[in-house]
Design an enzyme around this catalytic site. Structure first.
Site, short mmCIF file in Angstrom:
data_model
loop_
_atom_site.label_atom_id
_atom_site.label_comp_id
_atom_site.label_asym_id
_atom_site.label_seq_id
_atom_site.Cartn_x
_atom_site.Cartn_y
_atom_site.Cartn_z
N LYS A 109 28.94 27.43 -22.39
CA LYS A 109 28.02 26.45 -22.96
C LYS A 109 28.21 25.07 -22.30
O LYS A 109 27.25 24.43 -21.89
CB LYS A 109 28.25 26.33 -24.48
CG LYS A 109 27.25 25.40 -25.17
CD LYS A 109 27.60 25.22 -26.63
CE LYS A 109 28.77 24.29 -26.81
NZ LYS A 109 29.07 23.98 -28.22
N ASP A 121 24.01 26.32 -28.29
CA ASP A 121 24.99 25.89 -29.29
C ASP A 121 24.51 26.38 -30.65
O ASP A 121 23.56 27.16 -30.75
CB ASP A 121 25.17 24.37 -29.26
CG ASP A 121 23.95 23.63 -29.79
OD1 ASP A 121 22.87 24.25 -29.92
OD2 ASP A 121 24.06 22.43 -30.08
#
Length: 211
Positions: free
Chosen positions: A120, A138
């Site tokens: 991420k 996220d």
């Protein structure tokens, strides 16, 4: 959800916010990388508060190394998990200096090899700093993708894969920012603000609110 709906959703999000940006404050790829790494399980607000004091003093891998782990902790101690984050940040800076001449690499594999940098974080840096059309999923993006049915999935990898396949190419560069901001301020976790949502009529969430 069909392609026409997805296109209309992103058309509206773009019209409302033509040039979306991260809420993390940064002036270089390294500042962004460090800020994103610090933001894990913490708010952007808390990270910005710390980096406003840190970056004028140390905003390169070399300068962070000169601060040392204890020196860095003094600046980031208001951020959650600051002990482990400081340790990882020092290791990350050592690798950047030793392997990349102090520069942030522009390849995901090299970014993910850095301590404290997961997929991420790597995707955020690649998208925001280096303008690559990738998707950092996220909790906000995971929630919005599943609620709206833009790209439903059981885990972040599945959602990322579907977003990369389903988001029309013209929107892919900024889709990460639109979705995260939508999840942060409108499609919030406990009670989404469906009544004031610009894509409510296109969203396939069954339990809509009137807020």
């Amino acid at each position: 959800m069909n392609k026409q709906k997805r296109t209309e959703i992103f058309t509206r999000l773009r019209a409302e916010n033509p040039n979306p940006e991260t809420e993390l404050e940064y002036n270089s790829p390294f500042e962004l990388l460090l800020a994103v790494a610090l933001s894990a399980q913490a708010t952007d607000v808390s990270v910005n508060k710390a980096t406003r004091k840190l970056f004028p003093v140390a905003n390169t891998p070399q300068a962070i190394l000169q601060l040392g782990e204890d020196g860095l902790k003094d600046y980031i101690k208001t951020i959650g998990l600051f002990n482990s984050k400081a340790k990882n940040a020092i290791k990350m800076c050592q690798m950047l200096v030793e392997l990349h001449d102090g520069e942030v690499p522009q390849q995901r594999k090299l970014l993910e090899a850095l301590p404290g940098v997961g997929r991420k974080t790597a995707n955020v840096v690649l998208n925001t700093a280096f303008k690559q059309p990738v998707m950092a999923v996220d909790t906000h993006i995971f929630r919005v993708s599943n609620r709206t049915k833009i790209a439903p999935g059981k885990n972040v990898d599945e959602v990322e894969d579907k977003l990369m396949r389903f988001v029309p190419k013209e929107f892919l560069m900024d889709a990460h920012h639109w979705l995260i901001l939508h999840g942060r301020y409108t499609c919030v976790a406990r009670k989404p603000k469906c009544g004031s949502c610009i894509i409510e009529d296109l969203c396939e969430f069954k339990d809509k609110t009137e807020v």
